[in-house]
Design a protein around this motif. Structure first.
Motif, mmCIF file in Angstrom:
data_model
loop_
_atom_site.group_PDB
_atom_site.id
_atom_site.type_symbol
_atom_site.label_atom_id
_atom_site.label_comp_id
_atom_site.label_asym_id
_atom_site.label_seq_id
_atom_site.Cartn_x
_atom_site.Cartn_y
_atom_site.Cartn_z
ATOM 1 N N SER A 106 0.857 -1.328 -0.129
ATOM 2 C CA SER A 106 0.147 0.060 -0.003
ATOM 3 C C SER A 106 0.979 1.209 -0.027
ATOM 4 O O SER A 106 0.411 2.195 -0.643
ATOM 5 C CB SER A 106 -0.978 -0.072 1.270
ATOM 6 O OG SER A 106 -0.269 0.063 2.449
ATOM 7 N N ILE A 107 2.076 1.208 0.659
ATOM 8 C CA ILE A 107 2.956 2.231 0.428
ATOM 9 C C ILE A 107 3.239 2.600 -0.816
ATOM 10 O O ILE A 107 3.467 3.848 -1.136
ATOM 11 C CB ILE A 107 4.294 2.084 1.615
ATOM 12 C CG1 ILE A 107 3.784 2.053 3.090
ATOM 13 C CG2 ILE A 107 5.228 3.258 1.326
ATOM 14 C CD1 ILE A 107 4.782 1.900 3.947
ATOM 15 N N ILE A 108 3.759 1.566 -1.611
ATOM 16 C CA ILE A 108 4.056 1.555 -2.960
ATOM 17 C C ILE A 108 3.091 2.286 -3.753
ATOM 18 O O ILE A 108 3.149 3.235 -4.629
ATOM 19 C CB ILE A 108 4.703 0.314 -3.497
ATOM 20 C CG1 ILE A 108 5.966 -0.134 -2.831
ATOM 21 C CG2 ILE A 108 4.842 0.352 -4.825
ATOM 22 C CD1 ILE A 108 6.549 -1.711 -3.000
ATOM 23 N N VAL A 109 1.722 1.776 -3.587
ATOM 24 C CA VAL A 109 0.596 2.102 -4.483
ATOM 25 C C VAL A 109 0.160 3.857 -4.161
ATOM 26 O O VAL A 109 0.007 4.338 -5.000
ATOM 27 C CB VAL A 109 -0.609 1.459 -4.247
ATOM 28 C CG1 VAL A 109 -1.924 1.938 -4.864
ATOM 29 C CG2 VAL A 109 -0.283 -0.052 -4.838
ATOM 30 N N SER A 110 0.443 3.932 -2.758
ATOM 31 C CA SER A 110 0.099 5.367 -2.408
ATOM 32 C C SER A 110 1.182 6.329 -3.320
ATOM 33 O O SER A 110 0.717 7.663 -3.372
ATOM 34 C CB SER A 110 0.066 5.523 -0.818
ATOM 35 O OG SER A 110 1.490 5.397 -0.443
ATOM 36 N N ARG A 111 2.309 5.700 -3.423
ATOM 37 C CA ARG A 111 3.364 6.644 -4.006
ATOM 38 C C ARG A 111 3.043 6.846 -5.555
ATOM 39 O O ARG A 111 3.297 7.957 -5.958
ATOM 40 C CB ARG A 111 4.911 6.102 -4.033
ATOM 41 C CG ARG A 111 5.797 6.733 -4.698
ATOM 42 C CD ARG A 111 6.856 7.298 -3.879
ATOM 43 N NE ARG A 111 7.757 7.820 -4.888
ATOM 44 C CZ ARG A 111 8.953 8.205 -4.610
ATOM 45 N NH1 ARG A 111 9.255 8.484 -3.390
ATOM 46 N NH2 ARG A 111 9.618 8.882 -5.566
ATOM 47 N N ILE A 112 2.783 5.760 -5.948
ATOM 48 C CA ILE A 112 2.391 5.526 -7.499
ATOM 49 C C ILE A 112 1.281 6.817 -7.729
ATOM 50 O O ILE A 112 1.231 7.619 -8.826
ATOM 51 C CB ILE A 112 1.814 4.472 -7.957
ATOM 52 C CG1 ILE A 112 3.043 3.337 -7.704
ATOM 53 C CG2 ILE A 112 1.035 4.455 -9.381
ATOM 54 C CD1 ILE A 112 2.831 1.889 -8.094
ATOM 55 N N ILE A 113 0.415 6.771 -6.826
ATOM 56 C CA ILE A 113 -1.013 7.649 -7.169
ATOM 57 C C ILE A 113 -0.741 9.134 -6.336
ATOM 58 O O ILE A 113 -1.718 9.996 -6.460
ATOM 59 C CB ILE A 113 -2.227 7.029 -6.980
ATOM 60 C CG1 ILE A 113 -2.422 6.587 -5.385
ATOM 61 C CG2 ILE A 113 -2.551 5.673 -7.656
ATOM 62 C CD1 ILE A 113 -3.866 6.393 -5.075
#
Length: 142
Positions: A106-113
């Motif tokens: 979820s940290i990676i996804v939050s960075r992407i968006i």
């Protein structure tokens, strides 16, 4: 000994807040739901889960779905299933394994968006300015 493998099958993430606007003070709510605990062939269990992350005010929402595959001794697995059927919390190793994987993703996804990460970042305190304070009216010098 229990062995847990976590697999994510679905990731959904949506940003509602315009990136050009400064982000307001936000509150982040996370919720991990264990959907079921199913016995599989051999000495294994399948534990489907859903992680939901909500932001308030509503700047974004994330959802991760997947399964944890648990292997171990028959007696340990039977106890896990029995505890689940009695509405007891799941074994710590299962919940910790799921949490480690889904929060990292979820940290990676939050960075992407482009949204704040769903875990609190460490706050490093400012060094306090300490002055040598001498007791009033006394001065000791050699």
């Amino acid at each position: 000994m229990i062995k847990v493998n976590v697999s994510i099958a679905n990731i959904s993430a949506e940003r509602f807040w315009d990136n050009r606007k400064p982000a307001p003070n936000i509150q982040i709510s996370t919720n991990i739901n264990i959907v079921n605990i199913e016995k599989k062939q051999g000495e294994s269990l399948e534990v489907p889960f859903v992680l939901t992350i909500s932001y308030n005010p509503s700047i974004a929402q994330l959802s991760l779905k997947g399964s944890a595959y648990v292997q171990g001794d028959k007696s340990e697995l039977d106890k896990i299933v029995q505890d689940y059927e009695q509405k007891k919390p799941p074994a710590q190793i299962i919940l910790q394994s799921i949490s480690n994987v889904v929060f990292t993703e979820s940290i990676i996804v939050s960075r992407i968006i482009g949204i704040p990460p769903p875990i609190p970042l460490p706050i490093i305190p400012e060094p306090s300015k300490t002055q040598d304070v001498k007791p009033a009216g006394r001065d000791y010098s050699a």
